[in-house]
Write a protein that holds these residues in place. Structure first.
Motif, PDB file in Angstrom:
ATOM      1  N   UNK A   9       8.944  -0.176  11.116  1.00  0.00           N
ATOM      2  CA  UNK A   9       8.384   1.060  11.660  1.00  0.00           C
ATOM      3  C   UNK A   9       8.996   2.284  10.988  1.00  0.00           C
ATOM      4  N   UNK A  10      10.306   2.288  10.836  1.00  0.00           N
ATOM      5  CA  UNK A  10      10.982   3.416  10.190  1.00  0.00           C
ATOM      6  C   UNK A  10      10.562   3.554   8.730  1.00  0.00           C
ATOM      7  N   UNK A  11      10.394   2.423   8.063  1.00  0.00           N
ATOM      8  CA  UNK A  11       9.947   2.450   6.673  1.00  0.00           C
ATOM      9  C   UNK A  11       8.533   3.048   6.582  1.00  0.00           C
ATOM     10  N   UNK A  12       7.649   2.600   7.456  1.00  0.00           N
ATOM     11  CA  UNK A  12       6.275   3.106   7.459  1.00  0.00           C
ATOM     12  C   UNK A  12       6.240   4.591   7.794  1.00  0.00           C
ATOM     13  N   UNK A  13       7.063   5.015   8.742  1.00  0.00           N
ATOM     14  CA  UNK A  13       7.122   6.433   9.094  1.00  0.00           C
ATOM     15  C   UNK A  13       7.582   7.260   7.896  1.00  0.00           C
ATOM     16  N   UNK A  14       8.567   6.774   7.182  1.00  0.00           N
ATOM     17  CA  UNK A  14       9.052   7.475   5.984  1.00  0.00           C
ATOM     18  C   UNK A  14       7.985   7.557   4.911  1.00  0.00           C
ATOM     19  N   UNK A  15       7.260   6.466   4.713  1.00  0.00           N
ATOM     20  CA  UNK A  15       6.182   6.462   3.726  1.00  0.00           C
ATOM     21  C   UNK A  15       5.107   7.483   4.094  1.00  0.00           C
ATOM     22  N   UNK A  16       4.731   7.498   5.368  1.00  0.00           N
ATOM     23  CA  UNK A  16       3.698   8.427   5.812  1.00  0.00           C
ATOM     24  C   UNK A  16       4.168   9.877   5.688  1.00  0.00           C
ATOM     25  N   UNK A  17       5.434  10.115   5.983  1.00  0.00           N
ATOM     26  CA  UNK A  17       5.967  11.474   5.874  1.00  0.00           C
ATOM     27  C   UNK A  17       5.906  11.958   4.424  1.00  0.00           C
ATOM     28  N   UNK A  18       6.297  11.114   3.499  1.00  0.00           N
ATOM     29  CA  UNK A  18       6.272  11.488   2.080  1.00  0.00           C
ATOM     30  C   UNK A  18       4.838  11.690   1.594  1.00  0.00           C
ATOM     31  N   UNK A  19       3.947  10.784   1.962  1.00  0.00           N
ATOM     32  CA  UNK A  19       2.553  10.922   1.531  1.00  0.00           C
ATOM     33  C   UNK A  19       1.922  12.187   2.091  1.00  0.00           C
ATOM     34  N   UNK A  20       2.201  12.504   3.341  1.00  0.00           N
ATOM     35  CA  UNK A  20       1.672  13.740   3.928  1.00  0.00           C
ATOM     36  C   UNK A  20       2.270  14.965   3.263  1.00  0.00           C
ATOM     37  N   UNK A  21       3.548  14.904   2.902  1.00  0.00           N
ATOM     38  CA  UNK A  21       4.190  16.018   2.205  1.00  0.00           C
ATOM     39  C   UNK A  21       3.512  16.254   0.853  1.00  0.00           C
ATOM     40  N   UNK A  22       3.231  15.177   0.141  1.00  0.00           N
ATOM     41  CA  UNK A  22       2.572  15.301  -1.164  1.00  0.00           C
ATOM     42  C   UNK A  22       1.175  15.895  -0.998  1.00  0.00           C
ATOM     43  N   UNK A  23       0.438  15.430   0.012  1.00  0.00           N
ATOM     44  CA  UNK A  23      -0.899  15.966   0.231  1.00  0.00           C
ATOM     45  C   UNK A  23      -0.863  17.436   0.623  1.00  0.00           C
ATOM     46  N   UNK A  24       0.170  17.847   1.325  1.00  0.00           N
ATOM     47  CA  UNK A  24       0.275  19.242   1.756  1.00  0.00           C
ATOM     48  C   UNK A  24       0.789  20.161   0.651  1.00  0.00           C
ATOM     49  N   UNK A  25       1.232  19.595  -0.450  1.00  0.00           N
ATOM     50  CA  UNK A  25       1.766  20.386  -1.560  1.00  0.00           C
ATOM     51  C   UNK A  25       0.747  21.416  -2.036  1.00  0.00           C
ATOM     52  N   UNK A  72      -7.292   8.685  -2.597  1.00  0.00           N
ATOM     53  CA  UNK A  72      -6.539   7.427  -2.598  1.00  0.00           C
ATOM     54  C   UNK A  72      -5.333   7.504  -1.668  1.00  0.00           C
ATOM     55  N   UNK A  73      -4.646   8.629  -1.675  1.00  0.00           N
ATOM     56  CA  UNK A  73      -3.466   8.798  -0.827  1.00  0.00           C
ATOM     57  C   UNK A  73      -3.863   8.790   0.649  1.00  0.00           C
ATOM     58  N   UNK A  74      -4.957   9.455   0.982  1.00  0.00           N
ATOM     59  CA  UNK A  74      -5.451   9.419   2.361  1.00  0.00           C
ATOM     60  C   UNK A  74      -5.812   7.997   2.783  1.00  0.00           C
ATOM     61  N   UNK A  75      -6.379   7.228   1.878  1.00  0.00           N
ATOM     62  CA  UNK A  75      -6.710   5.835   2.179  1.00  0.00           C
ATOM     63  C   UNK A  75      -5.454   5.003   2.430  1.00  0.00           C
ATOM     64  N   UNK A  76      -4.406   5.254   1.672  1.00  0.00           N
ATOM     65  CA  UNK A  76      -3.145   4.545   1.881  1.00  0.00           C
ATOM     66  C   UNK A  76      -2.588   4.885   3.261  1.00  0.00           C
ATOM     67  N   UNK A  77      -2.623   6.168   3.617  1.00  0.00           N
ATOM     68  CA  UNK A  77      -2.120   6.587   4.933  1.00  0.00           C
ATOM     69  C   UNK A  77      -2.909   5.894   6.043  1.00  0.00           C
ATOM     70  N   UNK A  78      -4.222   5.856   5.900  1.00  0.00           N
ATOM     71  CA  UNK A  78      -5.068   5.215   6.914  1.00  0.00           C
ATOM     72  C   UNK A  78      -4.813   3.717   7.006  1.00  0.00           C
ATOM     73  N   UNK A  79      -4.371   3.115   5.914  1.00  0.00           N
ATOM     74  CA  UNK A  79      -4.166   1.669   5.901  1.00  0.00           C
ATOM     75  C   UNK A  79      -2.859   1.238   6.573  1.00  0.00           C
ATOM     76  N   UNK A  80      -1.974   2.192   6.814  1.00  0.00           N
ATOM     77  CA  UNK A  80      -0.706   1.855   7.467  1.00  0.00           C
ATOM     78  C   UNK A  80      -0.968   1.691   8.959  1.00  0.00           C
TER      79      UNK A  80
END
Length: 88
Positions: free
Chosen positions: A47-63, A28-36
């Protein structure tokens, strides 16, 4: 030998990562990232908001990788320390 409390800490995470729920969360998280869609954003603020969202989602996935790598390193250090103690 690892401290039992630390061993439990890592085992809890490793157990979590093996569950169907975690796999579903990753998907689901990967799908959210792809949808941005960065190209459709209207301004720099969006753009800055989307970049921040993607950074956090990628951080969570890399956990998952971070925990596994940390656990493996800790185990290697423990084995190395025990081997050194055995030679003394």
């Amino acid at each position: 030998m690892l401290d039992p409390e630390l061993e439990k800490y890592y085992n809890n995470y490793l157990d979590l990562f093996m569950t169907e729920g975690w796999k579903q969360f990753e998907e689901d998280t990967n799908n959210v990232i792809k949808s941005i869609n960065l190209l459709s954003l209207e301004n720099a603020k969006a753009l800055h908001l989307a970049q921040g969202q993607m950074e956090i989602l990628n951080w969570v996935l890399d956990w998952k990788n971070s925990v596994k790598n940390s656990y493996e390193s800790l185990q290697e250090e423990t084995i190395s320390t025990e081997e050194q103690e055995n030679f003394q």
